[in-house]
Scaffold this active site. Structure first.
Site, PDB file in Angstrom:
ATOM      1  N   SER A 123      27.901  95.357  59.388  1.00 37.68           N
ATOM      2  CA  SER A 123      28.521  95.688  60.672  1.00 37.68           C
ATOM      3  C   SER A 123      30.019  95.840  60.501  1.00 37.68           C
ATOM      4  O   SER A 123      30.579  95.478  59.468  1.00 37.68           O
ATOM      5  CB  SER A 123      28.222  94.604  61.700  1.00 37.68           C
ATOM      6  N   LYS A 124      30.637  96.363  61.512  1.00 39.61           N
ATOM      7  CA  LYS A 124      32.072  96.635  61.458  1.00 39.61           C
ATOM      8  C   LYS A 124      32.847  95.359  61.143  1.00 39.61           C
ATOM      9  O   LYS A 124      33.888  95.384  60.507  1.00 39.61           O
ATOM     10  CB  LYS A 124      32.495  97.226  62.803  1.00 39.61           C
ATOM     11  N   ARG A 125      32.294  94.252  61.610  1.00 36.19           N
ATOM     12  CA  ARG A 125      33.004  92.990  61.400  1.00 36.19           C
ATOM     13  C   ARG A 125      33.198  92.650  59.921  1.00 36.19           C
ATOM     14  O   ARG A 125      34.116  91.937  59.559  1.00 36.19           O
ATOM     15  CB  ARG A 125      32.281  91.846  62.117  1.00 36.19           C
ATOM     16  N   GLY A 177      34.215  94.515  57.795  1.00 39.38           N
ATOM     17  CA  GLY A 177      35.388  95.222  57.295  1.00 39.38           C
ATOM     18  C   GLY A 177      35.037  96.262  56.242  1.00 39.38           C
ATOM     19  O   GLY A 177      35.880  97.000  55.785  1.00 39.38           O
TER      20      GLY A 177
END
Ligand code: GLU
Length: 486
Positions: A255-257, A259
């Site tokens: 996920s975007k989290r 990075g």
């Protein structure tokens, strides 16, 4: 099935950044068509206006351009099957939905939010998943007409059977069969008149003559419903290529989290576009053999979508790093230097020959963003522990380091001109005159100049880059430090 020409499409929704999963879908769609000299089409799926993000189309265009996934038809280029932006195709879908209504494969639904909400609650209380109850299926033609004239908002839903099964073939996942009782009467046309993705993808893929539909496996469970639409229209079903999910580890999606999930983030972190593209090609696809470094042209030649794996692909940041390092090493020095320059800014003293720093760095970084931490010592001598002078193999001690540095200092101070040749000449002379091992002078100089336990480059490169004044001053500091540890 034989196709006169393979046509694939990348059909992103402009909802923000470019997830590596989306980029992989684009890449696979591109490779499948280009492997057979086919067409690759870009279609913007913007019918979900609430999820639309300003600037997202630019990100899509820029990413495709930067990675070389160049489309043959699309919003910017046009083509025989445009427009290529779904909101500009608004007028097309309703007639197809009406055709399905006439065939009994779809129906108008006037249920309002409250009724649907109550239905949802009711089903939830019985621990059942929400499914529309076909309440409006049996409205008469007159009732429908009346409602429409009254301006009551409506949607058009697919009319799926509740008995029997629907099956289809996916190239990656094989034969898939589902009970029709599981098929929701999904909405085809929303109350704003726009189609849902679920409807638009089928109509557009047909009208745009897409032969192979490449997309994420999250669409696998909806595909039986799409198949029923193709069948209802009497259209040929495309080849389905659903790609496995990309996971961070066995349990979590990337996920975007993390990075690492967005192409832009990776590039901003100092990854090369070519390396990222190469790496994501291998997320779920195996070329066989040991070679892993492939250019886009190589991939076009060897890509066979039948080798896409259905098990989830794990995004291995370490491997991406390694691959990026390999790409960095293979760059022409000038290209690397241009890429590295922004990372020198504000760190390297202006008078320093940054090209020489690039020569050192090119083989020593895996990601460009590692550069600043690696070159800080050029700007400022770090505080260091005296241990950095001790090297077992080189047979250095505090005593002999101090002795040798002290002895060579005057000769270095007198050295003119100061360059690699003159410095190494001086060191050779010193070694033979003193009868010491090479390492016993080279290592102390290296330590004095870098202040590091391990440095990029040896004494000669460091002395050359730092220049005479700075080198002499650092050697004097080392002599003081060594003295205080005697
Ligand atoms: N618009 C869909 C998305 O961005 C594309 C799905 C497809 O490729 O059909 O997820």
């Amino acid at each position: 099935m034989e196709y006169s020409k393979i046509r694939t499409r990348f059909a992103p929704s402009p909802t923000g950044y470019m997830h590596v999963g989306n980029l992989r879908t684009a890449l696979y769609a591109y490779l499948i068509s280009k492997h057979e000299d086919g067409d690759f089409i870009l279609r913007i799926e913007d019918t979900d206006q609430e999820r639309y993000v300003e600037g997202a189309v630019d990100i899509i265009n820029n990413t495709l351009k930067a990675t070389g996934l160049i489309h043959d038809e699309g919003p910017d280029l046009g083509g025989d099957y445009g427009p290529y932006v779904q909101s500009e195709r608004k007028g097309i879908y309703l007639q197809y939905a009406k055709e399905l209504v006439d065939k009994g494969e779809a129906y108008y639904c006037f249920c309002d939010k409250d009724r649907l909400e109550n239905l949802r609650k009711d089903l939830e209380s019985k621990n059942e998943t929400f499914r529309y109850d076909k309440h409006c299926l049996h409205l008469s033609k007159e009732e429908i007409q009346e409602n429409i004239e009254k301006g009551i908002p409506y949607v058009i839903r697919q009319n799926n059977p509740v008995e029997g099964t629907t099956s289809f073939e996916d190239v990656i996942y094989g034969h898939i069969s589902v009970d029709n009782s599981e098929l929701e009467d999904m909405i085809l046309i929303k109350s704003d008149g726009l189609p849902t993705y679920n409807f638009a993808n089928v109509v557009d893929d047909h009208l745009m003559k897409i032969t192979h539909v490449v997309r994420g496996s999250e669409y696998l469970s909806s595909s039986p419903k799409y198949n029923r639409l193709y069948d209802a229209f009497g259209w040929e079903v495309p080849v389905y290529v659903h790609c496995p999910p990309i996971m961070k580890d066995a349990h979590n999606k990337l996920s975007k989290r993390n990075g690492d999930a967005s192409f832009q983030d990776l590039v901003a972190k100092g990854y090369l576009k070519e390396a990222v593209l190469n790496y994501i090609a291998l997320l779920g696809w195996n070329p066989g053999g040991n070679e892993e470094i492939f250019s886009l042209e190589d991939l076009v030649k060897i890509f066979d979508y039948k080798n896409i794996n259905k098990s989830p692909a794990i995004f291995d940041s370490q491997k991406l790093k390694w691959m990026n390092g390999e790409y960095i090493k293979r760059l022409p020095l000038d290209t690397f230097h241009d890429l590295a320059l922004p990372y020198y800014e504000g760190i390297l003293p202006k008078e320093m020959d940054s090209k020489k720093v690039s020569e050192l760095m090119q083989t020593r970084v895996e990601v460009l963003s590692e550069i600043p931490e690696k070159i800080g010592f050029f700007a400022e001598l770090p505080e260091y522990s005296i241990e950095i002078f001790l090297h077992k193999k080189m047979k250095t001690t505090i005593e002999n380091s101090l002795e040798n540095l002290t002895k060579i200092l005057p000769a270095l101070e007198a050295l003119e001109p100061w360059n690699s040749d003159t410095i190494s000449g001086l060191i050779s002379e010193f070694v033979s005159k003193e009868g010491i091992k090479n390492g016993q002078i080279m290592w102390p100089i290296r330590s004095a100049l870098s202040g590091l336990q391990s440095s990029p480059g040896g004494y000669l490169e460091l002395a050359d880059i730092l220049g005479k004044d700075e080198s002499i001053s650092r050697i004097k500091i080392a002599i003081n430090n060594l003295q205080s540890h005697l």
